[in-house]
Each structure stands twice: as C-alpha cells, then as structure tokens.
Design an enzyme around this catalytic site. Structure first.
Site, short mmCIF file in Angstrom:
data_model
loop_
_atom_site.label_atom_id
_atom_site.label_comp_id
_atom_site.label_asym_id
_atom_site.label_seq_id
_atom_site.Cartn_x
_atom_site.Cartn_y
_atom_site.Cartn_z
N CYS A 45 28.87 19.23 50.70
CA CYS A 45 28.30 19.72 49.43
C CYS A 45 29.15 20.84 48.86
O CYS A 45 29.03 22.00 49.27
CB CYS A 45 26.86 20.18 49.66
SG CYS A 45 26.12 20.88 48.17
N CYS A 102 27.25 23.67 47.19
CA CYS A 102 26.57 24.58 48.13
C CYS A 102 27.58 25.52 48.79
O CYS A 102 27.30 26.70 48.99
CB CYS A 102 25.86 23.81 49.24
SG CYS A 102 25.00 22.33 48.71
N ASP A 103 28.74 25.00 49.17
CA ASP A 103 29.63 25.74 50.06
C ASP A 103 30.98 26.14 49.47
O ASP A 103 31.73 26.88 50.11
CB ASP A 103 29.87 24.91 51.34
CG ASP A 103 28.57 24.64 52.08
OD1 ASP A 103 27.67 25.50 52.00
OD2 ASP A 103 28.44 23.58 52.72
#
Ligand code: FAD
Ligand code: NAP
Length: 339
Positions: A136, A139-140
């Site tokens: 992701c 997300c990261d």
C-alpha cells in the site's frame, strides 16, 4: 456484551458494492444492516486520485468512500463497525458471527467482501513485511522520503503506486515480468514520462534482501526471465502490486466458485448457488474489477434481494442450488460478457 440482531438484509462489506447495496436496499424499505469489516470504505481508501468515477473528473478515493458511507446512512442503512468472522448459510435465517460478539441473523445476505492484495509468496517477502515490504503506497510511501523504491507488477495498481511513490522517493524502479504493461495507456504514458521512474522489463523477483538488526529492506534480487541473469537493485522500500484475490474466506466451502475462487453468480444477476445469498463487486468479478462496476453490482444485489424477500413473504423459499446456472447451459459471466 453479546447480543443477537435480526435484519431482513445483511450486507457484508463497505466498498462501492456494499454501500450501493445499502442505498438501494434502504430505499426499498428493507432497513439493512451493513457490516463494514476491517477496511471501512474498501480498497479505494488506500488509493489517491480516482479519475474514472462518473461525475468526478478527479476525486480522492478515501473522500469518495466517506461520501458513499454518508449516502448509505442518509437513506437508512445501519452501518456497523464490526467484522464478520463466520457465516452459516446452511440455516434460515442465515447466521453471522461478528468479532464484537454480536450475532447477526438475516433473511437475505449481500456479500460484498471485495478483494485483498496478493503477495509473491517469498519467505523473504514475509520476513520483511512491515519492515520495508508493503502492498500500500498511500499507507507507507511517506516512510521512504529520499530513498530508492522498487515496485513489482504491471497493472494499473503497480503503475499508480509507482507514480505516487515518486512524490517521496529519489528513484522508483518498476519491475515487471513481461515486456509490456497491462495498465491503461494513459497511465503508462505518465509513467514513461516521469524522470524518477525506471522500468526493468522481463524480470521476476527472486528474493528481498536486507538487514536483520534493525530489520529492514536493502534491496531485491531480480532474475531475467529469459536469460536467468540476476541483478541486485538497492531499495529501502519494496511495494508489491501484483493484483488482488477475492475475499471468499466466509463462503468458500458453502457457495459455488469459479475462475480460481470467485463467487459464481447466475448470469445477469447477483444470485449465488444459495437462494437469498447475493454477491456483488470484486468478490465475484475477475474481469472488470472497478469501483463503478462494483457499485453497479451492489445495486443489482439489493434489487435481487428485494425480489427474493418479497417472494419469501408470500411463498416457500426455493431449494439451495435452485438458482445455480445449468451445467450445460450458456453461462454469461463477466468473463464471457467481456469476450
Ligand atoms: P472492496 O472495495 O474490496 O471492499 C470490500 C469490503 O469488504 C471492505 O470494506 C472490507 O472491510 C469488507 N470485508 C471483507 N471481509 C469482511 C468480513 N469478513 N466482514 C465484514 N466486512 C468484510 N477502481 C476504479 O474504478 N478506479 C480506480 O481509480 C481504482 N483505483 C484503485 C487503486 C488501488 C490501489 C486498488 C487496490 C484498487 C483500485 N480500484 C479502482 C479498484 C476498486 O477499488 C475496486 O474495484 C472496488 O473497490 C471493489 O469494490 P467492492 O465493494 O467489491 O470491494
Ligand atoms: P491486475 O490488473 O491483475 O495486474 C496484476 C499485475 O501483476 C499484472 O501485470 C501481472 O503480470 C502482475 N503479476 C501477477 N502475479 C505476479 C507475480 N506472481 N509476480 C510478478 N508479477 C505478477 O491487478 P491490479 O493492477 O491490482 O488491478 C486490479 C483491478 O483494479 C484491475 O481491473 C484494474 O483496472 C483496477 N484498477 C483500476 C485503477 C484505475 O482505474 N486507475 C487503478 C488500480 C486498479 P502480467 O501482466 O504478466 O499478468
């Protein structure tokens, strides 16, 4: 405290399919309960710009899903933050157990559990998950400011992730196992134009390499699929973007499946092999897998459920399997529809 909630229609999943089913079912006065699962809003909450949702030239995925949730609630869907851990489709009413301890019983069910990211299946990938290996970018990606990043995959997700990651990375290498991408042409154009991106064609990933103390990724070992030559590419972040698998854990031994694990529906409907159980979205569609098609199927599922419940009020429930497609008859699935 454990409790039992009965509903005429239980919708499992809160992606475009689930929320759309909620809107339509509420407007049919079914007073549905929708259980969101561990990813409220579904897959679009892990992306950035969505540019193919009709009516919005560009909308952030998470924002779109907040709007869909609000719409479902506004029309009367009861949206519950719970995750269904088991579902018994052999009893009537159907019975679902939530992580919260709540038991949900329902006369009809819409399954809209979508899909989850696929992994390469390498032990080293598993070892470094959360320590440099991710599926992701939104997300990261932030953790890799100024660092080199490798993305593996050749579809829309991989290209989108690679482009998004250029916001943070000093360089992004996209590794693909073939010599052409399956991503949309417009996405490919953007990728090839981006000076931070390099594409390594015809390579598969042998191993993720890294340090153990502290645990962290330092690179990947990639192999040329034709010559066998091995190349090491340094990176701090390794993003796996090789597609998604349908989330069928709840029903895999109860419903008919096809095409490698997607829930099978009767042609042109969302009816599964058990009357009263309907499936919509990525869970049942291995071809289109788009927000708009998932939403469309969510609408169909609610309308199919409404008809089923109306018939149930006046008639006997059809036997399990009564809706299954005839073995020898013509089968229209997303696959055959696309041909
Ligand atoms: P999902 O969105 O997968 O939602 C599934 C839902 O089910 C989740 O809410 C989850 O919490 C819930 N759930 C699962 N198991 C349980 C359980 N046991 N109990 C309760 N709930 C459960 N499509 C586009 O059209 N345009 C795009 O730009 C686009 N970009 C994308 C970018 C990325 C990074 C990804 C991964 C996908 C993208 N897609 C895009 C595809 C799109 O997101 C999917 O087609 C769509 O979200 C599928 O919707 P769905 O409702 O079937 O399921
Ligand atoms: P996808 O289209 O299935 O593509 C998966 C990619 O990963 C393919 O290029 C595939 O290679 C590669 N791959 C698969 N298994 C692999 C393995 N074991 N090792 C190495 N590579 C592997 O998946 P996706 O990109 O996640 O897209 C899923 C769906 O969501 C699609 O329908 C897509 O259109 C949609 N989506 C849309 C958007 C958008 O509209 N902007 C954005 C994201 C996703 P091959 O090409 O060789 O098969």
């Amino acid at each position: 405290m454990s409790e039992t909630r009965h509903t005429r229609l239980l919708i499992i999943g809160s992606g475009p399919a689930g929320y759309t089913a909620g809107v339509y079912a509420s407007r049919a006065m079914l007073e549905p309960i929708l259980v969101q699962g561990i990813q409220p809003g579904g897959q679009l909450t892990i992306t950035t710009d969505v540019e193919n949702w009709p009516g919005d030239a560009s909308v952030m995925g998470p924002d779109l899903m907040v709007r869909m949730e609000a719409h479902a609630k506004e029309t009367g869907t009861e949206v519950i933050g719970d995750h269904i851990q088991s579902l018994d489709l052999s009893v009537r009413p159907f019975r679902a157990e939530g992580d919260s301890g709540t038991t949900y019983t329902a006369d009809a069910v819409v399954l809209a559990t979508g899909a989850q990211a696929k992994w390469l299946g390498l032990p080293s990938e598993e070892h470094f998950k959360g320590f440099g290996v991710s599926a992701c970018a939104t997300c990261d990606g932030f953790f890799y400011r100024g660092a080199e990043i490798v993305v593996v995959g050749g579809g829309n997700t991989a290209v989108e992730e690679a482009l998004f990651l250029t916001k943070f990375a000093s360089k992004v290498t996209l590794i693909h196992r073939r010599d052409s991408l399956r991503a949309e042409k417009i996405m490919q154009q953007r990728l090839f134009k981006n000076p931070k991106v390099e594409v390594l064609w015809d390579h598969s990933i042998d191993e993720v390499i890294g340090s153990s103390d502290p645990r962290g990724v330092e690179g990947v070992r990639a192999r040329h699929v034709k010559t066998g030559e091995v190349t090491e590419i340094p990176c701090k972040g390794f993003f796996v973007a090789i597609g998604h698998a349908p989330a069928t854990e709840l029903v895999k031994d109860q419903l008919e499946m096809h095409n490698g694990g997607y829930v099978k529906v009767q042609p042109g409907t969302t009816k599964t092999s058990i009357p009263g159980v309907f499936a919509a979205g990525d869970l049942t569609d291995h071809v289109y897998r788009q927000a708009v098609t998932s939403a469309g199927m969510g609408c169909m599922a609610a309308l199919d459920a409404e008809k089923f419940l109306a018939a149930m009020d006046g008639e006997d429930i059809p036997e399990a399997g009564a809706y299954a497609a005839p073995a020898s008859g013509p089968v229209s699935s997303p696959e055959s529809a696309a041909e």
